[in-house]
Scaffold this motif. Sequence first.
Motif, mmCIF file in Angstrom:
data_model
loop_
_atom_site.group_PDB
_atom_site.id
_atom_site.type_symbol
_atom_site.label_atom_id
_atom_site.label_comp_id
_atom_site.label_asym_id
_atom_site.label_seq_id
_atom_site.Cartn_x
_atom_site.Cartn_y
_atom_site.Cartn_z
ATOM 1 N N PRO A 149 41.622 5.051 17.882
ATOM 2 C CA PRO A 149 42.798 4.280 17.442
ATOM 3 C C PRO A 149 44.052 5.125 17.465
ATOM 4 O O PRO A 149 44.006 6.354 17.348
ATOM 5 N N LEU A 150 45.194 4.436 17.603
ATOM 6 C CA LEU A 150 46.484 5.119 17.614
ATOM 7 C C LEU A 150 47.112 5.185 16.228
ATOM 8 O O LEU A 150 48.077 5.918 16.022
ATOM 9 N N ARG A 151 46.565 4.415 15.277
ATOM 10 C CA ARG A 151 47.069 4.424 13.904
ATOM 11 C C ARG A 151 45.912 4.656 12.947
ATOM 12 O O ARG A 151 44.748 4.390 13.263
ATOM 13 N N SER A 152 46.271 5.139 11.774
ATOM 14 C CA SER A 152 45.236 5.449 10.786
ATOM 15 C C SER A 152 44.603 4.189 10.205
ATOM 16 O O SER A 152 43.452 4.226 9.741
ATOM 17 N N ASP A 153 45.323 3.068 10.213
ATOM 18 C CA ASP A 153 44.781 1.829 9.666
ATOM 19 C C ASP A 153 44.058 0.991 10.701
ATOM 20 O O ASP A 153 43.700 -0.161 10.450
ATOM 21 N N MET A 154 43.824 1.555 11.889
ATOM 22 C CA MET A 154 43.129 0.846 12.963
ATOM 23 C C MET A 154 41.757 1.474 13.173
ATOM 24 O O MET A 154 41.588 2.694 13.043
ATOM 25 N N LEU A 155 40.748 0.661 13.482
ATOM 26 C CA LEU A 155 39.379 1.142 13.646
ATOM 27 C C LEU A 155 39.075 1.425 15.113
ATOM 28 O O LEU A 155 39.589 0.747 16.006
ATOM 29 N N PRO A 156 38.233 2.410 15.389
ATOM 30 C CA PRO A 156 37.775 2.631 16.765
ATOM 31 C C PRO A 156 36.811 1.528 17.186
ATOM 32 O O PRO A 156 36.082 0.965 16.362
ATOM 33 N N GLY A 157 36.778 1.231 18.475
ATOM 34 C CA GLY A 157 35.929 0.152 18.980
ATOM 35 C C GLY A 157 35.150 0.559 20.204
ATOM 36 O O GLY A 157 35.548 1.444 20.973
ATOM 37 N N TYR A 158 34.000 -0.081 20.374
ATOM 38 C CA TYR A 158 33.141 0.157 21.547
ATOM 39 C C TYR A 158 32.524 -1.168 21.968
ATOM 40 O O TYR A 158 32.131 -1.973 21.117
ATOM 41 N N THR A 159 32.434 -1.391 23.263
ATOM 42 C CA THR A 159 31.891 -2.643 23.804
ATOM 43 C C THR A 159 30.611 -2.357 24.572
ATOM 44 O O THR A 159 30.605 -1.537 25.505
ATOM 45 N N LEU A 160 29.530 -2.988 24.161
ATOM 46 C CA LEU A 160 28.275 -2.837 24.894
ATOM 47 C C LEU A 160 28.371 -3.538 26.235
ATOM 48 O O LEU A 160 29.024 -4.581 26.356
ATOM 49 N N PRO A 161 27.726 -3.001 27.271
ATOM 50 C CA PRO A 161 27.749 -3.673 28.572
ATOM 51 C C PRO A 161 26.976 -4.981 28.513
ATOM 52 O O PRO A 161 25.918 -5.070 27.890
ATOM 53 N N ASP A 162 27.513 -6.011 29.173
ATOM 54 C CA ASP A 162 26.829 -7.295 29.182
ATOM 55 C C ASP A 162 25.763 -7.327 30.271
ATOM 56 O O ASP A 162 25.586 -6.381 31.045
ATOM 57 N N MET A 163 25.026 -8.417 30.342
ATOM 58 C CA MET A 163 23.905 -8.527 31.265
ATOM 59 C C MET A 163 24.354 -8.451 32.724
ATOM 60 O O MET A 163 23.668 -7.881 33.569
ATOM 61 N N SER A 164 25.514 -9.014 33.027
ATOM 62 C CA SER A 164 25.985 -8.980 34.414
ATOM 63 C C SER A 164 26.250 -7.553 34.858
ATOM 64 O O SER A 164 25.917 -7.169 35.993
ATOM 65 N N ARG A 165 26.831 -6.753 33.952
ATOM 66 C CA ARG A 165 27.092 -5.365 34.318
ATOM 67 C C ARG A 165 25.792 -4.580 34.449
ATOM 68 O O ARG A 165 25.633 -3.745 35.358
ATOM 69 N N LEU A 166 24.856 -4.813 33.531
ATOM 70 C CA LEU A 166 23.563 -4.143 33.646
ATOM 71 C C LEU A 166 22.860 -4.519 34.939
ATOM 72 O O LEU A 166 22.231 -3.678 35.602
#
Length: 230
Positions: free
Chosen positions: A124-141
């Motif tokens: 995150p760019l701010r302290s009040d923002m959370l980091p995020g991660y996106t799992l790959p979907d079935m099409s990408r797998l």
Amino acid sequence: MNRRNEVVVGTVLILAVVLIVVSTFWLQGLRFGSEEREVQARFTEVAQLLEGSTVKYRGVPIGRVESIDLEQGGAAVIVTMTIDADVALPQEPAVMLAPESLFGDWQAEIISRRTFANYEFAEPLRSDMLPGYTLPDMSRLTAVADEIAGNLATISNRIEIAFTEETALNVREAIENIQRMSSELAGLVSSQQVAIEEVSENLELTSEAAGQAAQTMQRAFAEVESAIAG
């Protein structure tokens, strides 16, 4: 009588509209009478997440996705969510996007980053923002699996080209030559061992003869000394 029918029909229509509105709010995760707070998270991408998608914590729905906006410059995506104000977030909170079902529905789940330390979260760019991660979907797998299958097929073809019947015969001949050389080296070592043992025996005999000669010389010197003394 007609007037009464009109009132009944109007009442039914109003109740139907109210029911539809309430059902819509319920499906979107709106909670009447409960306080909410806003949470934002930063992702590199959001896959098939949509506005109104469910936000969960430990598998329990606690809110919904309000908006999905592209960050200025296009480097990341900012997801704004509303969750129950009384929910205590875990230590080092983060947000993970994952499929909610096999029908293409996605969800945002609040997790502890420590649990998934190997994942590369978007910082995150701010302290009040959370980091995020996106799992790959079935099409990408599936696409990755197809790429791996293609690479394996290419490697298999190259192996077939490199290891022809002639190559196999050459490898077999090389192995036989190595075995023959090993046998010859073993025989040479054995013969050298016999020669070394003979040399050792000769050295031992020579050492014994030298010892006897030294003893004889000592006796001779002793006799000469005694004769001189007489």
